[in-house]
Design a protein around this motif. Structure first.
Motif, PDB file in Angstrom:
ATOM      1  N   GLN A  31       0.845  -1.187   0.000  1.00  0.00           N
ATOM      2  CA  GLN A  31       0.000   0.000   0.000  1.00  0.00           C
ATOM      3  C   GLN A  31       0.886   1.246   0.000  1.00  0.00           C
ATOM      4  O   GLN A  31       1.981   1.233   0.578  1.00  0.00           O
ATOM      5  CB  GLN A  31      -0.936   0.018   1.214  1.00  0.00           C
ATOM      6  CG  GLN A  31      -1.898  -1.166   1.258  1.00  0.00           C
ATOM      7  CD  GLN A  31      -2.709  -1.295  -0.013  1.00  0.00           C
ATOM      8  OE1 GLN A  31      -3.376  -0.349  -0.443  1.00  0.00           O
ATOM      9  NE2 GLN A  31      -2.659  -2.474  -0.626  1.00  0.00           N
ATOM     10  N   GLN A  41       7.980  -0.699   2.497  1.00  0.00           N
ATOM     11  CA  GLN A  41       6.944  -0.452   1.486  1.00  0.00           C
ATOM     12  C   GLN A  41       7.457  -0.739   0.078  1.00  0.00           C
ATOM     13  O   GLN A  41       8.568  -0.347  -0.290  1.00  0.00           O
ATOM     14  CB  GLN A  41       6.477   1.002   1.576  1.00  0.00           C
ATOM     15  CG  GLN A  41       5.410   1.390   0.569  1.00  0.00           C
ATOM     16  CD  GLN A  41       5.053   2.860   0.697  1.00  0.00           C
ATOM     17  OE1 GLN A  41       4.680   3.325   1.768  1.00  0.00           O
ATOM     18  NE2 GLN A  41       5.186   3.594  -0.401  1.00  0.00           N
ATOM     19  N   PRO A  45       2.828  -0.330  -5.661  1.00  0.00           N
ATOM     20  CA  PRO A  45       1.737  -0.802  -4.805  1.00  0.00           C
ATOM     21  C   PRO A  45       0.734  -1.680  -5.557  1.00  0.00           C
ATOM     22  O   PRO A  45       0.666  -1.650  -6.785  1.00  0.00           O
ATOM     23  CB  PRO A  45       1.076   0.501  -4.334  1.00  0.00           C
ATOM     24  CG  PRO A  45       1.373   1.481  -5.406  1.00  0.00           C
ATOM     25  CD  PRO A  45       2.728   1.125  -5.938  1.00  0.00           C
TER      26      PRO A  45
END
Length: 351
Positions: A31, A41, A45
């Motif tokens: 995300q 991360q 995404p």
């Protein structure tokens, strides 16, 4: 309190809820806001994952608090208050403290290496905040729980049981969740971790979980009877949040109502289809707690190793799921489960 037949559906729901928690944490990596809440991360995404994540997010943590309260109701049938507090300190407080000192710092170090930060040892509750809350709820609510145990066969005790098997009992739970959103005034209903909202909501769910087991067959017959109605309403509420509010601006009171209907639905279908023993359940019931404690290490390590690979993002997601699951299984099966002195630090009984 009277003895009751073991509820295997509650054991299954605990296993399933923690399994969903692991998958949910993995999806956070993909995300666009993952790094802001301390996750490694992905640069690419998978925003489509947010739709099922959002559906789960309003009820997955409340469900765990409900189930934890149910566990205490089963526990006090054969324990006095000293035995309960001693056992919960051993199974919850000890792993909580151990995890803060020895487990959480490991995945923080991996995060620091990945983002080329200054490496430092950090004490933080991280995902273990849930255990700290649960132990506090036991301390706060034990006087009430043992009072209810003492009056179980009385007129008041029987009225409480019947209340939570009636429509009024359902409305009390839903209404209390809604009132909490107005009193606490949280930014978003889904922000549970280390927030006032998460503590208060968890306390309510823990209390109601106890009362739903205390009510014996009254509640369970009701949810079984209304299970299709419950899942239809829960689905409609999620549809409103998805299509009308686009998962962004839905009011918290609406999420609170939806949360309750999903929890009731899960209880109903679990009671109908999962209340049976199996060897798989026996194994998973013991394994799921240590795996919950250690899973962030393998999630972060998998992210560290796999995200830089030059492959499709969806393959990265699949590989991180497999890496996290395999790592947790190997560490649990061949080390935590087999080394006697380690078992208590992960909430397991000594052999």
């Amino acid at each position: 309190m009277s003895n009751s037949i073991r509820r295997y559906d509650i054991d299954w729901l605990r296993v399933i809820a923690i399994g969903l928690l692991l998958i949910y944490h993995i999806t956070i990596v993909f995300q666009p806001w993952g790094v802001f809440i301390g996750f490694i991360q992905s640069d690419q995404p998978l925003k489509s994952l947010w739709i099922p994540m959002s559906m789960l997010n309003v009820w997955r943590i409340p469900l765990l608090f409900f189930v934890s309260g149910m566990g205490v109701c089963f526990a006090i049938k054969k324990r006095n208050w000293k035995q309960l507090l001693t056992e919960r300190a051993r199974r919850i407080l000890l792993p909580f403290i151990f995890g803060i000192i020895f487990i959480v710092p490991i995945h923080f170090l991996i995060w620091q290496y990945y983002y080329s930060q200054d490496v430092s040892y950090m004490l933080n509750r991280s995902h273990l905040w849930f255990l700290g809350n649960i132990f506090m709820y036991v301390l706060i609510l034990s006087p009430l729980f043992f009072y209810l145990k003492r009056i179980e066969g009385s007129l008041l005790g029987n009225r409480i049981k019947k209340l939570f098997g009636s429509p009024l009992g359902f409305l009390i739970i839903i209404g209390t969740f809604v009132i909490e959103t107005f009193v606490v005034k949280m930014e978003s209903f889904e922000l549970y971790a280390m927030t006032t909202h998460g503590f208060v909501l968890g306390l309510l769910a823990f209390l109601f979980g106890f009362l739903l087991i205390y009510s014996e067959a009254y509640f369970w017959k009701s949810v079984l009877k209304w299970r299709w109605f419950l899942i239809i309403v829960a689905s409609l509420l999620f549809s409103v949040r998805l299509f009308y509010f686009e998962l962004v601006n839905a009011p918290n009171y609406l999420k609170a109502v939806e949360s309750c209907f999903w929890v009731f639905t899960v209880f109903a279908f679990g009671y109908r289809y999962l209340n049976h023993q199996s060897k798989i359940l026996s194994y998973l019931s013991e394994a799921v707690y240590p795996i919950y404690i250690i899973h962030m290490i393998f999630l972060f390590l998998g992210s560290y190793l796999i995200l830089p690979l030059n492959i499709s993002t969806i393959y990265k997601f699949i590989l991180i799921v497999l890496f996290t699951g395999a790592g947790c299984y190997i560490l649990y099966e061949f080390i935590i489960r087999r080394i006697k002195f380690l078992r208590p630090f992960f909430g397991l009984r000594r052999r």
